[in-house]
Design an enzyme around this catalytic site. Structure first.
Site, PDB file in Angstrom:
ATOM      1  N   SER A   1     102.072 -39.155  15.670  1.00  0.00           N
ATOM      2  CA  SER A   1     100.721 -39.452  15.225  1.00  0.00           C
ATOM      3  C   SER A   1     100.323 -38.532  14.073  1.00  0.00           C
ATOM      4  CB  SER A   1      99.753 -39.361  16.402  1.00  0.00           C
ATOM      5  OG  SER A   1      98.643 -40.199  16.185  1.00  0.00           O
TER       6      SER A   1
ATOM      7  N   LYS B   1      72.976 -45.007  19.131  1.00  0.00           N
ATOM      8  CA  LYS B   1      73.199 -43.573  19.196  1.00  0.00           C
ATOM      9  C   LYS B   1      74.023 -43.212  20.421  1.00  0.00           C
ATOM     10  CE  LYS B   1      72.453 -39.306  17.854  1.00  0.00           C
ATOM     11  NZ  LYS B   1      73.088 -38.790  16.621  1.00  0.00           N
TER      12      LYS B   1
END
Length: 353
Positions: free
Chosen positions: A153, A209
């Protein structure tokens, strides 16, 4: 009895030596001199402390020192080994200091980046890649990658600093690499909260949010928004791989087959074009010397260490459970990371910075 003549010479009278005490003026000067020397003795340590503090402030490589690794100890030409180990977080710290040391050392003729990392944050991985490529460009020196136990990764991402250099990525026979992909961790504990009668009644400026909150099931709308975010980060990952592996730029579909998050053995990575050679760090050093047109036998290979005392170890362990760090790791972030654990867990102890 003979009387002395009246005109005979007389002995001179004895001279008196008068020792006078110092005047008030001289005493005052002595007092001033004493205070002057005391002032000097008091000010010099302060000035030195300020100078040391200033030097420390401007020293970007503080705590990192060069260490002989292999080769000719008396050689002037150097090959520098930059270590990227552990979980990549911010990209600052030890890794950046190594890069700075190499940049300042004109005797370094080539670089071997030693990668042993499962990856980490998107931003931290990209930060390291940027500064490695910048180092390579500014110093006009070759850069070769040597993969250790794991270069997955974000660890694979930073390996793309080799760009289009031929035969420049070496994987050890037991290296694990690949895991090309992006993840934003999310966990849903709303069922558990319901069972224990716990309710999330947070007050927010907008429902989005809280799109990554664990206390509520993610809506399809929020999932689509986050998926688009991941897709863009993933697109950049693949673009970076194409820069380091030109064959994938010519055949993007081949990269799409590999970029599924799957991990690969060294032999699988070699067959698919993710790496160039199977070999240890010695082979990578030899290739770096070849690209730099220097003799590997008459070159000093150096690495960089960061001294750690017992006090530092204890301090780092206490920092691992610091709430500030916990909050930082729990903030919404995208990761280039290969781990079966949540990033907040797999990031302890923190390795690369």
């Amino acid at each position: 009895m003979v009387q002395p003549l009246s005109n005979s010479p007389q002995a001179p009278p004895p001279q008196q030596i008068i020792i006078q005490n110092g005047s008030r003026g001289s005493i005052l000067w002595r007092i001033l001199a004493v205070f002057g020397w005391l002032g000097v003795m008091f000010c010099v340590p302060i000035i030195l402390a300020q100078a040391i503090s200033s030097a420390s402030y401007y020293n970007t490589t503080e705590g990192v020192s060069e260490k002989y690794f292999s080769g000719d100890k008396s050689a002037d030409d150097k090959i520098a080994v930059i270590n990227i180990t552990g979980v990549i977080m911010s990209g600052e710290g030890y890794i950046r200091k190594q890069i700075d040391l190499v940049r300042e050392d004109k005797d370094v003729k080539a670089v071997v980046v030693r990668v042993d990392s499962p990856g980490g944050t998107v931003t931290g991985s990209d930060y390291i890649l940027h500064h490695l490529k910048k180092l390579k460009e500014e110093r006009d020196i070759p850069l070769v990658v040597s993969m250790g136990a794991m270069a997955t990764s974000g660890g694979y991402y930073v390996s793309m600093a080799v760009e289009d250099e031929k035969d420049s990525i070496f994987a050890e026979p037991t290296t694990t690499t690949g895991s090309i992909g992006v993840i934003i961790p999310h966990y849903n504990v709303s069922g558990l909260m319901k069972e224990y009668h716990v309710e999330d009644d947070s007050i927010m400026s907008h429902p989005r949010k809280q799109m990554l909150t664990m206390t509520r099931e993610m809506s399809e709308e929020n999932r689509e928004i986050l998926q688009e975010y991941v897709n863009q980060a993933f697109g950049r990952f693949k673009d970076i791989v194409k820069e380091g592996r030109p064959q994938f730029a010519a055949d993007p579909e081949k990269l799409d087959v590999l970029a599924t998050g799957e991990i690969f053995t060294a032999n699988q990575a070699l067959d698919s074009g993710l790496v160039d050679k199977i070999g240890f760090i010695e082979e990578a050093v030899a290739r770096a010397a070849e690209l730099a047109n220097i003799e590997v036998g008459s070159t000093r290979v150096v690495t960089y260490t960061q001294p750690t005392s017992l006090f530092d170890i204890g301090l780092s362990q206490s920092k691992a459970m610091n709430w500030d760090k916990m909050l930082e790791l729990s903030a919404p972030k995208a990761y280039y990371i290969s781990s079966y654990l949540p990033p907040i867990v797999s990031s302890f102890p923190l390795g690369a910075n």
